[in-house]
Design a protein around this motif. Structure first.
Motif, short mmCIF file in Angstrom:
data_model
loop_
_atom_site.label_atom_id
_atom_site.label_comp_id
_atom_site.label_asym_id
_atom_site.label_seq_id
_atom_site.Cartn_x
_atom_site.Cartn_y
_atom_site.Cartn_z
N HIS A 28 80.77 23.22 -3.68
CA HIS A 28 79.54 22.44 -3.76
C HIS A 28 79.28 22.08 -2.17
O HIS A 28 78.40 21.90 -1.75
CB HIS A 28 79.66 21.00 -4.16
N GLU A 29 80.41 21.89 -1.52
CA GLU A 29 80.60 21.70 0.04
C GLU A 29 79.80 22.93 0.79
O GLU A 29 78.86 22.64 1.71
CB GLU A 29 81.81 21.45 0.78
N ASP A 30 80.15 24.03 0.18
CA ASP A 30 79.71 25.24 1.04
C ASP A 30 77.99 25.33 0.82
O ASP A 30 77.57 25.75 1.79
CB ASP A 30 80.31 26.58 0.24
N LEU A 31 77.78 25.29 -0.41
CA LEU A 31 76.20 24.96 -0.86
C LEU A 31 75.61 23.95 -0.14
O LEU A 31 74.35 24.12 0.57
CB LEU A 31 76.05 24.91 -2.18
N ALA A 32 76.19 22.78 0.19
CA ALA A 32 75.51 21.75 0.74
C ALA A 32 75.26 22.11 2.44
O ALA A 32 74.24 21.89 2.78
CB ALA A 32 76.45 20.46 0.57
N ASN A 33 76.25 22.56 2.86
CA ASN A 33 76.14 23.00 4.31
C ASN A 33 75.23 24.01 4.55
O ASN A 33 74.49 24.10 5.63
CB ASN A 33 77.74 23.61 4.84
N ALA A 34 75.06 25.05 3.68
CA ALA A 34 74.13 25.98 3.66
C ALA A 34 72.56 25.45 3.62
O ALA A 34 71.67 25.94 4.26
CB ALA A 34 74.38 27.22 2.59
N CYS A 35 72.49 24.53 2.90
CA CYS A 35 71.19 23.85 2.49
C CYS A 35 70.93 22.49 3.22
O CYS A 35 70.03 21.93 2.92
CB CYS A 35 71.22 23.34 1.00
N CYS A 36 71.69 22.22 4.18
CA CYS A 36 71.66 21.13 5.05
C CYS A 36 71.35 19.64 4.21
O CYS A 36 70.50 18.92 4.34
CB CYS A 36 70.55 21.12 5.96
N THR A 37 72.29 19.62 3.22
CA THR A 37 72.15 18.35 2.56
C THR A 37 73.79 18.07 2.08
O THR A 37 74.57 18.44 2.80
CB THR A 37 71.44 18.67 1.18
N THR A 38 73.85 17.07 1.08
CA THR A 38 75.10 16.55 1.07
C THR A 38 75.68 17.13 -0.27
O THR A 38 75.01 17.66 -1.15
CB THR A 38 75.29 15.10 0.57
#
Length: 72
Positions: A28-38
């Motif tokens: 979830h952290e990887d996806l959050a970083n890619a989407c610029c969200t939490t």
């Protein structure tokens, strides 16, 4: 997030019976970083997408992006 999953589906996905499996495990952290969200937002959105039937998970927690029927 769903747009990112669609891109990953095209680029690294492999067809399975349930849809297209993303061949890498993303946190979830990887996806959050890619989407610029939490991470919390990604967790909530993934839950919504799963409830809508747009994604699922296999036994190894890989994301499966469902192939939705084409309209028109």
């Amino acid at each position: 997030l769903y747009g990112l999953l669609q891109l990953l589906k095209r680029e690294i996905g492999e067809k399975v019976a349930q849809g297209t499996r993303l061949s890498v495990r993303l946190t979830h952290e990887d996806l959050a970083n890619a989407c610029c969200t939490t991470r919390v937002t990604v967790t909530r959105l993934l839950s919504q997408l799963k409830k809508q039937g747009k994604i699922g998970f296999d036994h190894k927690k890989h994301i499966i992006v469902r192939d939705l029927p084409h309209i028109g």
